[in-house]
Scaffold this active site. Structure first.
Site, PDB file in Angstrom:
ATOM      1  N   THR A  19     -58.387  43.203 -54.502  1.00  0.00           N
ATOM      2  CA  THR A  19     -59.267  44.219 -55.061  1.00  0.00           C
ATOM      3  C   THR A  19     -60.551  44.309 -54.254  1.00  0.00           C
ATOM      4  OG1 THR A  19     -58.416  43.489 -57.185  1.00  0.00           O
ATOM      5  CG2 THR A  19     -60.254  45.020 -57.221  1.00  0.00           C
ATOM      6  N   GLU A  77     -52.397   5.395 -64.625  1.00  0.00           N
ATOM      7  CA  GLU A  77     -53.114   5.998 -63.491  1.00  0.00           C
ATOM      8  C   GLU A  77     -53.240   5.000 -62.344  1.00  0.00           C
ATOM      9  OE1 GLU A  77     -53.484   9.085 -63.293  1.00  0.00           O
ATOM     10  OE2 GLU A  77     -53.015   9.470 -65.393  1.00  0.00           O
TER      11      GLU A  77
HETATM   12  P1  ADP Z   1     -57.057  39.889 -56.385  1.00  0.00           P
HETATM   13  O1  ADP Z   1     -57.259  41.355 -56.515  1.00  0.00           O
HETATM   14  O2  ADP Z   1     -56.369  39.485 -55.117  1.00  0.00           O
HETATM   15  O3  ADP Z   1     -56.426  39.238 -57.588  1.00  0.00           O
HETATM   16  P2  ADP Z   1     -59.891  39.868 -56.367  1.00  0.00           P
HETATM   17  O4  ADP Z   1     -60.169  40.737 -55.209  1.00  0.00           O
HETATM   18  O5  ADP Z   1     -60.031  40.483 -57.705  1.00  0.00           O
HETATM   19  O6  ADP Z   1     -58.473  39.192 -56.253  1.00  0.00           O
HETATM   20  O7  ADP Z   1     -60.802  38.572 -56.237  1.00  0.00           O
HETATM   21  C1  ADP Z   1     -61.573  38.111 -57.300  1.00  0.00           C
HETATM   22  C2  ADP Z   1     -62.916  37.607 -56.811  1.00  0.00           C
HETATM   23  O8  ADP Z   1     -62.762  36.455 -56.008  1.00  0.00           O
HETATM   24  C3  ADP Z   1     -63.615  38.605 -55.927  1.00  0.00           C
HETATM   25  O9  ADP Z   1     -64.365  39.506 -56.691  1.00  0.00           O
HETATM   26  C4  ADP Z   1     -64.505  37.715 -55.074  1.00  0.00           C
HETATM   27  O10 ADP Z   1     -65.702  37.432 -55.746  1.00  0.00           O
HETATM   28  C5  ADP Z   1     -63.704  36.450 -54.960  1.00  0.00           C
HETATM   29  N1  ADP Z   1     -62.986  36.421 -53.676  1.00  0.00           N
HETATM   30  C6  ADP Z   1     -61.655  36.416 -53.504  1.00  0.00           C
HETATM   31  N2  ADP Z   1     -61.340  36.351 -52.201  1.00  0.00           N
HETATM   32  C7  ADP Z   1     -62.497  36.339 -51.519  1.00  0.00           C
HETATM   33  C8  ADP Z   1     -62.834  36.299 -50.133  1.00  0.00           C
HETATM   34  N3  ADP Z   1     -61.903  36.263 -49.172  1.00  0.00           N
HETATM   35  N4  ADP Z   1     -64.134  36.313 -49.798  1.00  0.00           N
HETATM   36  C9  ADP Z   1     -65.089  36.347 -50.751  1.00  0.00           C
HETATM   37  N5  ADP Z   1     -64.842  36.387 -52.064  1.00  0.00           N
HETATM   38  C10 ADP Z   1     -63.565  36.373 -52.460  1.00  0.00           C
HETATM   39 ZN    ZN Z   2     -48.842  10.394 -64.467  1.00  0.00          ZN
END
Ligand code: ADP
Ligand code: ZN
Length: 600
Positions: free
Chosen positions: A204, A420
């Site tokens: 996204t 553990e």
């Molecule tokens: P997906 O759509 O792949 O499930 P998202 O784009 O919604 O994942 O990611 C969720 C959040 O995680 C993003 O809004 C961002 O804050 C963080 N994030 C994920 N990947 C990255 C990246 N490569 N760099 C910086 N932030 C990231």
């Molecule tokens: Zn165990």
């Protein structure tokens, strides 16, 4: 929109409640006032003279009298007369005076107007509710897509790592920015790009960044929102979404969870797949219908490209595919930095070390780690986020919060400690295994205790010997229980599950058993409501029996080996378990010292 609706609904409920309370209150009051007998003022005067009255309360011309036996009476006096004209004086009775006539006028006025006012409001809100209900029904087939424009745009700088993906998308940004340049050369502008990868890796975020870099509006919707209860709604929502997007072209449309509608057609059971199919068809129609002038690019995300309908992947549709992987160590460091940008970070913090101890975490998880660390630092009244906050936050993110309320009985604590310690001793002794860097008997999430290991470096090839040793380490918890307490507990359930899974994969996927180098696959059959309904082995029953035998053999071998190892290192096992019972969590130097006493 939904927020506003909720606000009105709440206001409405509160007002109805107030209204009902007022109605009740007034009813109650009326019935009470009817208990009070009204008597002529002359009779009251007589009673006062006869010393039957305890006190009187004067409110304008109204006099309320309380008799000595507790009954109440009301009398009205003439305005021109004073109380003492009737012989009621402080010598005979206690006299209370309430605020005068002005108060009475106000209460009269209010008692007339308030009900009208409330009734008016009541009707007004009913009308409002009805209208908004209507509106909802009317907009049913409209898209629920959210448009992001004018907000602070996301750029590629906000996305850490994923270099090749960014390069690939750079091209799309160019298309969106200078379509004429490409068209002049007769280049076909791509319509759709499929972003493939697990949850939280930034699909996204990347789509937003593409729109942000190109400076165009961004429409986002999750494919599961297309599918409603009624057939045809999804298709009409798709149509509406594309119409809107085309109007504000150039633009980016992002469809999350494409597999929710994009699964192969003709495999569904029941009625719901009709709706899915129609929605999917509509997406295909819309994408085909893009004329060369329309500058709309569709980005779609999925983590199951294998189940997508092939029609989606044909030229002119999602003909480009980019794969996003979980971040490696360097990328994790970068992601941590990005999310720490706007937070006060202590100078001594080393993101590299944090990245090292978080293999397998996605970008979204890492964002949580930083955020959780900020919360921990704030709770400890620190001005800056320190390394220890980040470390504590990793444990919390990976294993769930500590459960201090989860008090174990003494005997149970001992069992957990030995369990553990068993994992730790074997984990340390076997050479192929990742270094044990933390052992704890603090309950977290579902686990009563845990042993954490970290790889020295990331591995891409895993040898059979490592799998075998992993099985031994997983069974070592139970082996320690058996060795020390001559009994076993349910505490090993998760270990057994993981061990069995590894053994099965060794046999069926990696061809690492006596059956030989063969993949013993399973085929998914039937999709029901978007979920797998069952799977079919595509190998014979005879081989299936052999698979079970092999798994059984591997597990038994590992079990025997774990017991042997622990018997040999009994002193070390005792030492670690005792220390755990004392300090609960062992890591770094103290743990290394204990390990040093173990002889290989
Ligand atoms: P997906 O759509 O792949 O499930 P998202 O784009 O919604 O994942 O990611 C969720 C959040 O995680 C993003 O809004 C961002 O804050 C963080 N994030 C994920 N990947 C990255 C990246 N490569 N760099 C910086 N932030 C990231
Ligand atoms: Zn165990």
């Amino acid at each position: 929109m939904t927020n506003r609706n909720r606000f009105w609904r709440q206001t409405f409920t509160v007002l109805t409640f107030v209204f009902l309370m007022l109605v009740l209150w007034s009813l109650f009051n009326f019935s009470r006032s009817s208990d009070i007998k009204e008597i002529p003022i002359s009779q009251l005067a007589d009673e006062v003279a006869a010393k039957q009255v305890k006190e009187v309360t004067v409110d304008g011309d109204k006099i309320t009298a309380t008799l000595k036996d507790g009954t109440k009476q009301v009398a009205i006096k003439e305005t021109s007369q004073g109380l003492k004209d009737y012989g009621i004086t402080p010598e005979h009775v206690i006299i209370n005076v309430r605020s005068g006539t002005s108060g009475a006028v106000w209460t009269t006025v209010l008692s007339i107007f308030v009900p009208f006012l409330l009734l008016g409001l009541f009707l007004f809100f009913i009308a409002r509710q009805a209208r908004s209900g209507n509106m909802q029904a009317m907009s049913f087939g409209k898209t629920t897509a959210r448009m992001y424009a004018g907000k602070k745009p996301v750029s590629f700088k906000d996305v850490a790592g994923l270099k090749h993906v960014k390069q690939e998308l750079e091209e799309i940004v160019e298309f969106l920015k200078h379509p004429a340049k490409f068209r002049a050369l007769g280049a076909e502008i791509p319509h759709g790009v499929l972003l493939v990868g697990p949850a939280g890796v930034g699909k996204t975020l990347l789509a937003k960044a593409v729109a942000g870099e190109a400076g165009v509006p961004f429409f986002s919707i999750s494919a599961s929102e297309f599918v409603e209860m009624f057939v045809g709604v999804g298709a009409s929502r798709v149509r509406d979404l594309f119409t809107k997007a085309k109007k504000s072209a150039p633009t980016v449309i992002f469809i999350d969870e494409l597999d929710a509608v994009g699964r192969q057609r003709g495999t569904g059971l029941g009625g719901s797949h009709d709706e899915r199919e129609q929605t999917l068809n509509q997406i295909l129609v819309e994408m085909d219908g893009f004329d060369t002038e329309a500058n709309v690019i569709v980005l779609a995300a999925t983590n199951r490209p294998d189940v997508l309908d092939p029609a989606l992947l044909r030229p002119g549709r999602f003909d480009r595919k980019v794969v996003l992987d979980l971040p490696d160590r360097e990328e994790r460091t970068e992601i941590l930095r990005i999310h720490a940008r706007n937070k006060p970070i202590d100078k001594a913090v080393e993101f590299g070390e944090i990245a090292k101890s978080t293999p397998g975490l996605s970008g979204a998880d890492l964002r949580n780690v930083v955020n959780e660390a900020a919360i921990l630092a704030a709770r400890a009244n620190r001005k800056k986020i320190e390394q220890r906050d980040l470390r504590a936050s990793i444990d919390k993110t990976m294993l769930g919060p500590e459960r201090t309320s989860h008090l174990l009985k003494k005997r149970e604590r001992e069992i957990v400690a030995y369990h553990e310690a068993g994992h730790a001793v074997v984990g340390h002794l076997l050479p192929e295994l990742d270094d044990v860097h933390k052992v704890s008997i603090v309950s977290r999430g579902m686990a009563l205790g845990y042993t954490l290991s970290l790889p020295q470096e990331e591995r891409h090839l895993i040898p059979k010997s490592k799998f075998e040793q992993e099985l031994v380490a997983l069974l070592a918890g139970r082996a320690a229980e058996q060795l020390i307490f001559k009994d076993i507990t349910t505490g090993a359930a998760n270990d057994l599950e993981r061990a069995t899974k590894i053994a099965r994969e060794m046999v069926t996927i990696f061809g690492m058993s006596e059956i030989g180098p063969i993949k013993l696959g399973e085929r998914e059959e039937m999709v029901f409501l978007g979920r797998e309904f069952g799977s079919h082995k595509i190998y014979s029953e005879k081989l299936a029996a052999q698979v079970d035998d092999q798994i059984h053999k591997m597990i038994t071998t590992a079990w025997v080996k774990a017991q042997k190892l622990l018997t040999k290192h009994l002193t070390g096992l005792h030492a670690i378990a005792k220390k755990l019972l004392e300090v609960e969590t062992l890591e770094d130097e103290p743990l290394r010292e204990l390990f040093a006493t173990l002889k290989v």
